[in-house]
Design an enzyme around this catalytic site. Structure first.
Site, mmCIF file in Angstrom:
data_model
loop_
_atom_site.group_PDB
_atom_site.id
_atom_site.type_symbol
_atom_site.label_atom_id
_atom_site.label_comp_id
_atom_site.label_asym_id
_atom_site.label_seq_id
_atom_site.Cartn_x
_atom_site.Cartn_y
_atom_site.Cartn_z
ATOM 1 N N HIS A 61 0.821 -1.221 0.000
ATOM 2 C CA HIS A 61 0.000 0.000 0.000
ATOM 3 C C HIS A 61 0.854 1.269 0.000
ATOM 4 C CE1 HIS A 61 -3.153 -2.903 1.594
ATOM 5 N NE2 HIS A 61 -3.618 -2.471 0.447
ATOM 6 N N ASP A 154 -6.849 -0.882 -7.514
ATOM 7 C CA ASP A 154 -6.440 -1.850 -6.487
ATOM 8 C C ASP A 154 -7.383 -3.055 -6.543
ATOM 9 O OD1 ASP A 154 -6.033 -1.661 -2.837
ATOM 10 O OD2 ASP A 154 -5.339 -3.115 -4.335
HETATM 11 N N1 SAM Z 1 -4.042 -6.325 -2.781
HETATM 12 C C1 SAM Z 1 -5.007 -7.135 -3.536
HETATM 13 C C2 SAM Z 1 -4.327 -7.745 -4.732
HETATM 14 O O1 SAM Z 1 -3.169 -7.416 -4.970
HETATM 15 O O2 SAM Z 1 -4.976 -8.571 -5.391
HETATM 16 C C3 SAM Z 1 -6.235 -6.326 -3.856
HETATM 17 C C4 SAM Z 1 -6.969 -6.010 -2.629
HETATM 18 S S1 SAM Z 1 -8.577 -5.365 -2.672
HETATM 19 C C5 SAM Z 1 -9.265 -6.328 -1.413
HETATM 20 C C6 SAM Z 1 -9.348 -5.984 -4.135
HETATM 21 C C7 SAM Z 1 -10.762 -5.426 -4.223
HETATM 22 O O3 SAM Z 1 -11.228 -5.371 -5.574
HETATM 23 C C8 SAM Z 1 -11.841 -6.222 -3.452
HETATM 24 O O4 SAM Z 1 -12.319 -5.454 -2.373
HETATM 25 C C9 SAM Z 1 -12.945 -6.488 -4.492
HETATM 26 O O5 SAM Z 1 -14.245 -6.416 -3.945
HETATM 27 C C10 SAM Z 1 -12.660 -5.386 -5.487
HETATM 28 N N2 SAM Z 1 -13.207 -5.577 -6.836
HETATM 29 C C11 SAM Z 1 -13.142 -6.687 -7.610
HETATM 30 N N3 SAM Z 1 -13.778 -6.469 -8.787
HETATM 31 C C12 SAM Z 1 -14.254 -5.182 -8.748
HETATM 32 C C13 SAM Z 1 -14.983 -4.359 -9.661
HETATM 33 N N4 SAM Z 1 -15.361 -4.836 -10.857
HETATM 34 N N5 SAM Z 1 -15.268 -3.095 -9.290
HETATM 35 C C14 SAM Z 1 -14.884 -2.607 -8.077
HETATM 36 N N6 SAM Z 1 -14.186 -3.338 -7.155
HETATM 37 C C15 SAM Z 1 -13.885 -4.615 -7.502
#
Ligand code: SAM
Length: 283
Positions: A61, A154
């Protein structure tokens, strides 16, 4: 002993001991698990892939946030797509005079991260400078008329709901809501085991921006070696900012870090030859 077995890449598995399951359920969109591991502390996974861990999230982060913000030097508005664990938001809130819009598709990730892994978001979701939107990021950037100085993607890996966040169409819509001198940063996986994703992002962003590259950091809980953050901008001066200027900005910002330094920032853009060859398709 129960094992969490992440098999994201062919022939490569990451096994973590599950010392205690804190939470495990389908959110309606993703299979979310939070468990204790004696090395990484609390670990969050989505659909069987490690997302963030208490002990090493600071590396990911800090590099995700402070590199674009200190390179740019005058960021007022940041859009985060994904980032539901709140780690990027916590780093963003260290910066003054900033407004953040965070768009995540799954409210359960935010709620459960706040409840069970509060050190990751550090109260960022309750900061008045953060506007939280629960929506598909792909749709949000298509429909918004707002513009941002930095867009941080992210996302989960390109499977399930995250898949749309790696498409040419999504990147084009991100460009439409990016300031002319803005920067887009992506979570672009581990090149050694995700070469295809790296090259696809490079090609798709390269069709839209004149300064596209990657910068690197080693995240201990991401299997396969060093990971890549995608960088895309039409303002090359941001990437070429001098070490002296970065050091001035870092000092003036007053932010505290445990991984990021101006020297690490500059060095992170030095791509090893094998990764350069992935991008130019040399063998
Ligand atoms: N550090 C992690 C990695 O490297 O894979 C990413 C962390 S963060 C938790 C990933 C986030 O992306 C999740 O909260 C998930 O709900 C979100 N996410 C997945 N697809 C998405 C979309 N189409 N629109 C918005 N958020 C999305």
């Amino acid at each position: 002993m129960q094992l969490f077995d992440e098999g994201l890449h062919s022939g490569v598995n990451l096994a973590l001991s599950v010392d205690k399951v804190i939470y495990r359920d389908e959110t309606g969109l993703q299979d979310l698990m939070i468990f204790e591991n004696n090395t990484f502390g609390l670990v969050m996974s989505l659909d069987g892939a490690v997302q963030t861990t208490e002990k090493d999230e600071f590396i990911y982060h800090e590099m995700f946030v402070h590199v674009p913000l200190l390179a740019h030097g005058n960021v007022r508005r940041v859009l985060v797509i994904g980032g539901g664990d709140g780690g990027a938001a916590r780093q963003l809130m260290k910066h003054q005079d900033i407004a953040v819009t965070l768009v995540d598709i799954d409210r359960s990730v935010i709620d459960l991260s706040k409840q069970y892994m509060p050190s990751v978001s550090g109260g960022a979701f309750d900061d008045p400078r953060l506007d939280l939107v629960i929506a598909d990021g792909c749709r949000f950037v298509k429909e918004t008329s707002d513009r941002w100085d930095v867009i941080i993607i992210d996302s989960t890996d390109p499977h399930g709901p995250g898949e749309v966040l790696y498409t040419a169409e999504f990147y084009a819509d991100c460009k439409s809501c990016l300031a002319d001198d803005g920067i887009i940063i992506t979570q672009n996986g581990v090149p050694f085991v995700q070469e295809t994703e790296l090259r696809e992002s490079y090609d798709r962003l390269g069709a839209l921006f004149n300064d596209v590259t990657f910068y690197l950091a080693a995240i201990p809980s991401y299997v396969g070696g060093i990971m890549a953050f995608g960088w895309a901008s039409n303002h090359p001066a941001h990437r070429n900012v001098s070490l002296a200027t970065l050091a001035e900005r870092y000092l003036a910002s007053g932010i505290a870090t445990d991984y990021y330094t101006p020297e690490v920032h500059k060095a992170a853009f030095a791509l090893p030859l094998h990764i350069q060859k992935m991008l130019t398709r040399e063998k």
